[in-house]
Scaffold this motif. Sequence first.
Motif, mmCIF file in Angstrom:
data_model
loop_
_atom_site.group_PDB
_atom_site.id
_atom_site.type_symbol
_atom_site.label_atom_id
_atom_site.label_comp_id
_atom_site.label_asym_id
_atom_site.label_seq_id
_atom_site.Cartn_x
_atom_site.Cartn_y
_atom_site.Cartn_z
ATOM 1 N N GLU A 95 21.789 -43.281 -38.104
ATOM 2 C CA GLU A 95 21.016 -43.425 -36.891
ATOM 3 C C GLU A 95 21.614 -44.385 -35.932
ATOM 4 O OE1 GLU A 95 16.747 -44.283 -37.635
ATOM 5 O OE2 GLU A 95 16.160 -44.049 -35.389
ATOM 6 N N LEU A 96 21.528 -45.477 -36.183
ATOM 7 C CA LEU A 96 21.982 -46.830 -35.632
ATOM 8 C C LEU A 96 23.549 -46.388 -34.720
ATOM 9 C CD1 LEU A 96 20.871 -49.293 -34.254
ATOM 10 C CD2 LEU A 96 21.739 -50.541 -36.378
ATOM 11 N N ALA A 97 24.271 -45.990 -35.619
ATOM 12 C CA ALA A 97 25.627 -45.401 -35.275
ATOM 13 C C ALA A 97 25.500 -44.395 -34.091
ATOM 14 C CB ALA A 97 26.650 -44.958 -36.248
ATOM 15 N N GLY A 98 24.817 -43.340 -34.318
ATOM 16 C CA GLY A 98 24.760 -42.364 -33.110
ATOM 17 C C GLY A 98 24.153 -43.094 -31.887
ATOM 18 N N LYS A 99 23.245 -44.012 -32.122
ATOM 19 C CA LYS A 99 22.499 -44.266 -30.932
ATOM 20 C C LYS A 99 23.473 -45.454 -30.182
ATOM 21 C CE LYS A 99 17.696 -43.964 -32.167
ATOM 22 N NZ LYS A 99 16.465 -44.731 -32.575
ATOM 23 N N ARG A 100 24.386 -46.215 -30.913
ATOM 24 C CA ARG A 100 25.170 -47.041 -30.238
ATOM 25 C C ARG A 100 26.339 -46.396 -29.302
ATOM 26 N NH1 ARG A 100 25.267 -52.053 -33.675
ATOM 27 N NH2 ARG A 100 23.066 -52.776 -33.363
ATOM 28 N N LEU A 101 26.543 -44.861 -29.854
ATOM 29 C CA LEU A 101 27.441 -44.213 -29.338
ATOM 30 C C LEU A 101 26.983 -43.336 -28.312
ATOM 31 C CD1 LEU A 101 29.453 -43.034 -32.428
ATOM 32 C CD2 LEU A 101 30.515 -44.481 -30.687
ATOM 33 N N SER A 102 25.425 -43.554 -27.910
ATOM 34 C CA SER A 102 24.635 -42.914 -26.712
ATOM 35 C C SER A 102 24.466 -41.475 -27.212
ATOM 36 C CB SER A 102 25.294 -42.832 -25.281
ATOM 37 O OG SER A 102 25.578 -44.379 -25.167
ATOM 38 N N ALA A 103 24.674 -41.084 -28.484
ATOM 39 C CA ALA A 103 24.253 -39.768 -28.646
ATOM 40 C C ALA A 103 22.552 -39.459 -28.855
ATOM 41 C CB ALA A 103 24.665 -39.271 -30.056
ATOM 42 N N ASP A 104 22.267 -38.128 -28.412
ATOM 43 C CA ASP A 104 20.553 -38.009 -29.030
ATOM 44 C C ASP A 104 20.649 -38.007 -30.436
ATOM 45 O OD1 ASP A 104 19.928 -38.047 -26.214
ATOM 46 O OD2 ASP A 104 20.743 -36.089 -26.010
ATOM 47 N N VAL A 105 19.663 -38.759 -31.084
ATOM 48 C CA VAL A 105 19.590 -38.665 -32.535
ATOM 49 C C VAL A 105 18.412 -38.422 -33.161
ATOM 50 C CG1 VAL A 105 19.954 -40.154 -34.639
ATOM 51 C CG2 VAL A 105 21.391 -40.587 -32.603
ATOM 52 N N ILE A 106 18.190 -37.495 -33.970
ATOM 53 C CA ILE A 106 17.043 -36.898 -34.312
ATOM 54 C C ILE A 106 17.126 -37.175 -35.915
ATOM 55 C CG2 ILE A 106 15.432 -34.983 -34.722
ATOM 56 C CD1 ILE A 106 15.949 -35.600 -31.877
ATOM 57 N N ASN A 107 16.078 -37.942 -36.391
ATOM 58 C CA ASN A 107 15.893 -37.963 -37.943
ATOM 59 C C ASN A 107 15.050 -37.119 -38.649
ATOM 60 O OD1 ASN A 107 17.865 -40.329 -38.023
ATOM 61 N ND2 ASN A 107 16.312 -41.320 -36.903
ATOM 62 N N ILE A 108 15.294 -36.469 -39.512
ATOM 63 C CA ILE A 108 14.245 -35.504 -40.357
ATOM 64 C C ILE A 108 14.370 -36.170 -41.726
ATOM 65 C CG2 ILE A 108 13.887 -33.362 -40.952
ATOM 66 C CD1 ILE A 108 14.978 -32.387 -38.436
ATOM 67 N N ASN A 109 13.099 -36.405 -42.216
ATOM 68 C CA ASN A 109 12.930 -36.738 -43.620
ATOM 69 C C ASN A 109 12.150 -35.602 -44.137
ATOM 70 O OD1 ASN A 109 11.584 -37.711 -45.956
ATOM 71 N ND2 ASN A 109 10.875 -39.571 -45.077
ATOM 72 N N ALA A 110 13.107 -35.186 -45.180
ATOM 73 C CA ALA A 110 12.375 -34.053 -45.764
ATOM 74 C C ALA A 110 11.001 -33.859 -46.210
ATOM 75 C CB ALA A 110 13.330 -33.470 -47.127
ATOM 76 N N SER A 111 10.594 -35.295 -46.898
ATOM 77 C CA SER A 111 8.961 -35.322 -47.098
ATOM 78 C C SER A 111 8.269 -34.934 -45.971
ATOM 79 C CB SER A 111 8.918 -36.450 -47.718
ATOM 80 O OG SER A 111 8.874 -37.566 -46.744
#
Length: 321
Positions: free
Chosen positions: A73-89
């Motif tokens: 997540e942090l890697a994507g954000k540091r590269l300025s990507a739009d980052v979505i996190n999905i937790n299967a639960s």
Amino acid sequence: MNAPASPAAADALPRHFLGLEDVSAATINRILEEATRFRHLVEQPDKKTDTLKGRTVINLFFESSTRTRTSFELAGKRLSADVININASASATQKGETWMDTVRTLEAMTPDALVIRHAESGAPHLAARALTSHCSVINAGDGAHEHPTQALLDILTIQLHKGPIEGLRVAIVGDTAHSRVARSQIHALHTMGADEVRLIGPKTLIPAAAEEALGVRVFHDADAGLEGVDVIIMLRMQMERIRGAAVPSQREYFRLYGLDRRRVGRAADDVLVMHPGPMNRGVEIASEVADGPYSVILPQVTNGLAIRMAVLKLLAGGESA
Ligand code: CP
């Protein structure tokens, strides 16, 4: 006769990053070079780049994680990507949707990379085969199969502290039978020229025919196996994957295989002590070692961020085949 591949084609990353078994030293070095650049960036006050501006990364975790999920997540954000996190639960899989339908649904939202962790070995490979778009799948750990970005962050950590992998003797201690981390590490260490990879543990926790199948040396006596090694990688006891009584008790396991100060003394004077985490203090490693002068467990985490930035840049940034 096949035409020789051009240098560019030889260095191109595969579209999906699923494991290290068939990944060349040139590809690993390419990722390590990118990661080394990002490693400097994470120490700057301004840690962001525009590298993946406009790109989308979805982290899809069907199994728990602290380090891998947060660092992707942090890697994507540091590269300025739009980052979505999905937790299967908290996803529609709880309402009966198959995990593959979840993958296809997310693909329909046109992401550039899908980072998948799953308890079943091979799940990211199935997802990669099912995708019809340009989206890359990155394996964030599948069952007991592979965890390629973990092994690369371990290689980066070793290189930063010891220089080239060539000639090093590395001991991997513990539950290698259930460890995706160990499998990826063994592939990467061999590809990068390690002199010797030793697996240390009880017969119940070492894969059958490991010496022939994996090209390693197996030791069931921890003191003998640690003699003179340059790097010790401790593994977590994978209670969630172990069926039956693989070890008599945690106390007995620590007595036979736990890493304490005395056992560290068997290794080379400048040994590195590593652990992918999460650690079970007092089960596989003593706190005096985990927090001691040879430990690089926290630098491993920092290097993981740089490795994941590199992999996302190369795959989501369109530099793969
Ligand atoms: N090393 C590792 O994969 O840790 P997490 O399960 O916290 O991601």
